[in-house]
Design a protein around this motif. Structure first.
Motif, PDB file in Angstrom:
ATOM      1  N   UNK A 206       0.829  -1.202   0.000  1.00 26.72           N
ATOM      2  CA  UNK A 206       0.000   0.000   0.000  1.00 26.72           C
ATOM      3  C   UNK A 206       0.864   1.253   0.000  1.00 26.72           C
ATOM      4  N   UNK A 207       2.107   1.146   0.481  1.00 23.16           N
ATOM      5  CA  UNK A 207       2.991   2.314   0.585  1.00 23.16           C
ATOM      6  C   UNK A 207       4.435   1.827   0.501  1.00 23.16           C
ATOM      7  N   UNK A 208       5.189   2.366  -0.465  1.00 26.93           N
ATOM      8  CA  UNK A 208       6.589   1.962  -0.623  1.00 26.93           C
ATOM      9  C   UNK A 208       7.543   3.140  -0.498  1.00 26.93           C
ATOM     10  N   UNK A 209       7.051   4.202   0.143  1.00 26.07           N
ATOM     11  CA  UNK A 209       7.891   5.375   0.325  1.00 26.07           C
ATOM     12  C   UNK A 209       8.253   5.533   1.800  1.00 26.07           C
ATOM     13  N   UNK A 210       8.748   6.682   2.180  1.00 29.64           N
ATOM     14  CA  UNK A 210       9.302   6.869   3.530  1.00 29.64           C
ATOM     15  C   UNK A 210       8.191   6.926   4.583  1.00 29.64           C
ATOM     16  N   UNK A 211       8.478   6.303   5.744  1.00 31.19           N
ATOM     17  CA  UNK A 211       7.554   6.310   6.876  1.00 31.19           C
ATOM     18  C   UNK A 211       8.274   6.874   8.095  1.00 31.19           C
ATOM     19  N   UNK A 212       7.665   7.871   8.713  1.00 31.52           N
ATOM     20  CA  UNK A 212       8.146   8.395   9.989  1.00 31.52           C
ATOM     21  C   UNK A 212       7.085   8.107  11.049  1.00 31.52           C
ATOM     22  N   UNK A 213       7.519   7.725  12.247  1.00 34.33           N
ATOM     23  CA  UNK A 213       6.624   7.268  13.298  1.00 34.33           C
ATOM     24  C   UNK A 213       6.562   8.279  14.436  1.00 34.33           C
TER      25      UNK A 213
END
Length: 375
Positions: A206-213
């Motif tokens: 669903x998402x293959x870019x950057x993830x910040x938590x």
């Protein structure tokens, strides 16, 4: 009964008064002056080895004032009392008449900046996770960063829901974690089946870019486990304060007519067997929480209202207005409006870092410079 004896000795420190200087070591604590009593350290038994503990216990067993104090039943009660009051066990005593249940924070999905989006998924139910997947699929390619907010406390839920959330971001069939849990409501010793290895779901990402938590001490166990997986597999950057590290499900057992004991009922390990339950996730960017601002953000239901929470408005200054009018400021009786909550510092820090990276072009690919041809 050597195990029970050792547990009883561990309980002795609970009845001894704790020093007000618990954070100071013995080397740095000043020596007491004449006439003063040396403070008792927080764990007076820490310096004893196994033989000394046994010797101390044997002495007590021979000369204790009340022999019933060291009966098998008394030792078991003392050991259990000690464990239930130790937060490291994951157990908790609660009232039978349940207090106000935890609020269910609704999901909030919004586009924040031309290159960023914000997602607070709410409870990790199938409906909410499908809505999150749909939202992620609707974002255009120029949105390169997702700010995934996992700070909303939620009612107890199966910890395996972490695998469903992580599957939105990880390649299919990625080994995730081992989950050892007991479906029975009885804590009696029963053989447990081998811990199954959970994998990410099959299907496109669903998402293959950057993830910040965005994390804090209230992050619920399923969301905390998903954060551990995203940091482990994607090196996701995290903001906020350390998570509790509980990573377990719970069951309740009666404890008399008015109380219940809430017991941990699951253990999570990495695929190689390394224990993960009990390990807190410490964010790379430490940002103390502002409770009022955090609550205003997490209770928001309208995505269109989110940008207004990121702007800090100027507060009225009636004293300055009075000085300009030539009246004494202390006589000003203007009723001030309730100030709007300040921007949530954790989310604001992440946005500031995004804007700084864009300004300095830290995410821009390095230009390849070819040597000029010689003369």
């Amino acid at each position: 009964m050597p195990a029970a004896q050792l547990l009883l000795i561990s309980c002795i420190s609970l009845v001894l008064p704790a020093s007000a200087e618990d954070g100071e070591s013995a080397a740095t604590r000043p020596a007491p002056s004449a006439g003063e009593t040396a403070p008792i350290p927080p764990d007076p038994l820490a310096s004893l080895d196994g033989a000394q503990i046994q010797d101390l216990f044997q002495w007590l067993s021979r000369h204790v004032t009340d022999p019933a104090l060291i009966s098998q039943d008394a030792l078991n009660r003392a050991a259990l009392r000690s464990l239930l009051h130790d937060p490291r066990t994951g157990a908790q005593i609660v009232e039978t008449e349940a207090a106000t249940p935890l609020p269910v924070h609704p999901p909030l999905l919004a586009r924040l900046r031309p290159t960023a989006a914000y997602a607070q998924p709410g409870p990790l139910t199938g409906e909410n996770l499908r809505a999150l997947a749909t939202f992620l699929g609707s974002l255009p390619p120029e949105v390169t960063t997702l700010l995934l907010d996992l700070r909303a406390p939620q009612p107890p839920a199966p910890i395996a829901a972490a695998a469903t959330l992580a599957s939105l971001f990880l390649p299919e069939k990625t080994p995730l974690f081992l989950l050892q849990s007991s479906a029975t409501s009885s804590p009696a010793a029963v053989p447990l089946a081998p811990a199954p290895l959970l994998h990410s779901a099959t299907g496109p990402l669903a998402w293959d870019r950057r993830v910040w938590l965005l994390l804090d001490e209230r992050t619920p166990p399923p969301a905390e486990l998903a954060a551990q997986l995203l940091v482990h597999h994607l090196q996701a950057v995290s903001f906020g304060t350390p998570t509790p590290g509980s990573l377990t499900e719970t069951i309740d057992r009666p404890l008399g007519p008015h109380l219940r004991v809430r017991l941990p009922a699951a253990t999570v390990c990495w695929p190689d067997g390394t224990r993960l339950t009990g390990t807190a996730l410490v964010p790379q960017v430490r940002v103390p929480a502002a409770p009022d601002s955090r609550e205003a953000l997490l209770t928001l239901t309208d995505p269109a209202a989110l940008p207004a929470l990121l702007l800090e408005t100027d507060r009225p200054r009636p004293n300055e207005a009075a000085l300009m009018a030539g009246t004494p400021p202390e006589l000003t009786t203007t009723r001030l409006p309730t100030p709007a909550p300040r921007p949530d510092p954790v989310l604001q820090q992440a946005i500031d870092l995004l804007e700084t990276s864009a300004l300095l072009k830290l995410d821009a690919p390095e230009e390849i410079k070819r040597p000029l041809p010689g003369p």
